[in-house]
Design a protein around this motif. Structure first.
Motif, PDB file in Angstrom:
ATOM      1  N   PHE A 189      -1.340   4.037   4.180  1.00 38.02           N
ATOM      2  CA  PHE A 189      -0.675   5.157   3.603  1.00 38.02           C
ATOM      3  C   PHE A 189      -0.240   5.991   4.756  1.00 38.02           C
ATOM      4  N   ARG A 190       1.045   6.581   4.573  1.00 38.75           N
ATOM      5  CA  ARG A 190       1.912   7.077   5.620  1.00 38.75           C
ATOM      6  C   ARG A 190       2.080   8.423   5.516  1.00 38.75           C
ATOM      7  N   SER A 191       0.688   9.050   5.127  1.00 37.75           N
ATOM      8  CA  SER A 191       0.512  10.549   5.016  1.00 37.75           C
ATOM      9  C   SER A 191      -0.958  10.907   5.198  1.00 37.75           C
ATOM     10  N   SER A 192      -0.949  12.154   5.602  1.00 37.86           N
ATOM     11  CA  SER A 192      -2.562  12.142   5.894  1.00 37.86           C
ATOM     12  C   SER A 192      -2.842  12.906   4.548  1.00 37.86           C
ATOM     13  N   VAL A 193      -2.298  13.407   3.637  1.00 35.52           N
ATOM     14  CA  VAL A 193      -2.499  13.854   2.214  1.00 35.52           C
ATOM     15  C   VAL A 193      -2.658  12.643   1.375  1.00 35.52           C
ATOM     16  N   GLY A 248      -5.151   4.909  -4.917  1.00 29.13           N
ATOM     17  CA  GLY A 248      -4.875   5.821  -4.106  1.00 29.13           C
ATOM     18  C   GLY A 248      -3.616   6.212  -4.457  1.00 29.13           C
ATOM     19  N   ARG A 249      -3.454   7.710  -4.198  1.00 24.15           N
ATOM     20  CA  ARG A 249      -2.130   8.221  -4.382  1.00 24.15           C
ATOM     21  C   ARG A 249      -1.812   9.255  -3.273  1.00 24.15           C
ATOM     22  N   LEU A 250      -0.639   9.547  -3.055  1.00 23.99           N
ATOM     23  CA  LEU A 250       0.054  10.367  -1.967  1.00 23.99           C
ATOM     24  C   LEU A 250       0.134  11.587  -2.533  1.00 23.99           C
ATOM     25  N   GLY A 251      -0.725  12.744  -2.119  1.00 29.58           N
ATOM     26  CA  GLY A 251      -0.583  14.056  -2.678  1.00 29.58           C
ATOM     27  C   GLY A 251      -2.116  14.413  -2.949  1.00 29.58           C
ATOM     28  N   SER A 252      -1.988  15.823  -3.592  1.00 29.91           N
ATOM     29  CA  SER A 252      -3.493  16.313  -3.830  1.00 29.91           C
ATOM     30  C   SER A 252      -4.007  15.723  -5.002  1.00 29.91           C
ATOM     31  N   VAL A 261       0.569  -0.578   1.341  1.00 32.42           N
ATOM     32  CA  VAL A 261      -0.789   0.013   1.104  1.00 32.42           C
ATOM     33  C   VAL A 261      -1.715  -1.113   0.419  1.00 32.42           C
ATOM     34  N   GLN A 262      -2.903  -0.761   0.954  1.00 35.86           N
ATOM     35  CA  GLN A 262      -3.900  -1.878   0.655  1.00 35.86           C
ATOM     36  C   GLN A 262      -5.296  -1.076   0.335  1.00 35.86           C
ATOM     37  N   LEU A 263      -5.945  -1.365  -0.785  1.00 40.03           N
ATOM     38  CA  LEU A 263      -7.383  -0.773  -1.025  1.00 40.03           C
ATOM     39  C   LEU A 263      -8.145  -2.090  -1.296  1.00 40.03           C
ATOM     40  N   GLN A 264      -9.272  -2.067  -0.880  1.00 37.64           N
ATOM     41  CA  GLN A 264     -10.142  -3.146  -0.903  1.00 37.64           C
ATOM     42  C   GLN A 264     -11.756  -2.770  -1.383  1.00 37.64           C
ATOM     43  N   ALA A 265     -12.096  -2.915  -2.556  1.00 33.53           N
ATOM     44  CA  ALA A 265     -13.323  -2.344  -3.229  1.00 33.53           C
ATOM     45  C   ALA A 265     -14.301  -3.317  -3.137  1.00 33.53           C
TER      46      ALA A 265
END
Length: 122
Positions: free
Chosen positions: A26-30, A97-101, A1-5
């Motif tokens: 991310f291996r999820s759509s949520v 980022g997080r997986l989930g709601s 997972v990567q996030l670039q601000a």
């Protein structure tokens, strides 16, 4: 997972900036993406979060009606439009980022990008 601000900078009080957070892996759509900030000597705090699938949003009271979070799912990018900036908005801004709601506590986020400095002069 990567996030670039990106998108930080120096702006006068009352001005605007738009931050971007490009994410991948991310291996999820949520997925929930959050913007957090940390000022010198202060704890990291949530600014605004968005769940990419439903568009549910969260805003800290201090930025309500001034900041707007949005997403472009086709680009895997979340934006934070910051208007009417105040000197107290000065901080390093991080996207995470997080997986989930929807969650808006720092500890719920597993993945963090590098920060981008926002400086608001009076």
């Amino acid at each position: 997972v990567q996030l670039q601000a990106s998108g930080g900078g120096l702006v006068q009080a009352g001005g605007s900036l738009r931050l971007s957070c490009a994410f991948s892996g991310f291996r999820s759509s949520v997925v929930t993406i959050g913007w957090f900030r940390q000022a010198p000597g202060k704890e990291r705090e949530a600014v605004s979060c968005i769940t990419t699938r439903t568009g549910e949003t969260y805003y800290a009271n201090s930025v309500l009606d001034r900041f707007t979070i949005s997403k472009d799912n086709s680009k895997n990018t979340v934006y934070l439009q910051m208007n009417s900036l105040k000197p107290e908005d000065t901080a390093v801004y991080y996207c995470a980022g997080r997986l989930g709601s929807m969650r808006y506590d720092v500890r719920s986020y597993n993945y963090w990008g590098q920060g981008t400095q926002v400086t608001v002069s009076s």
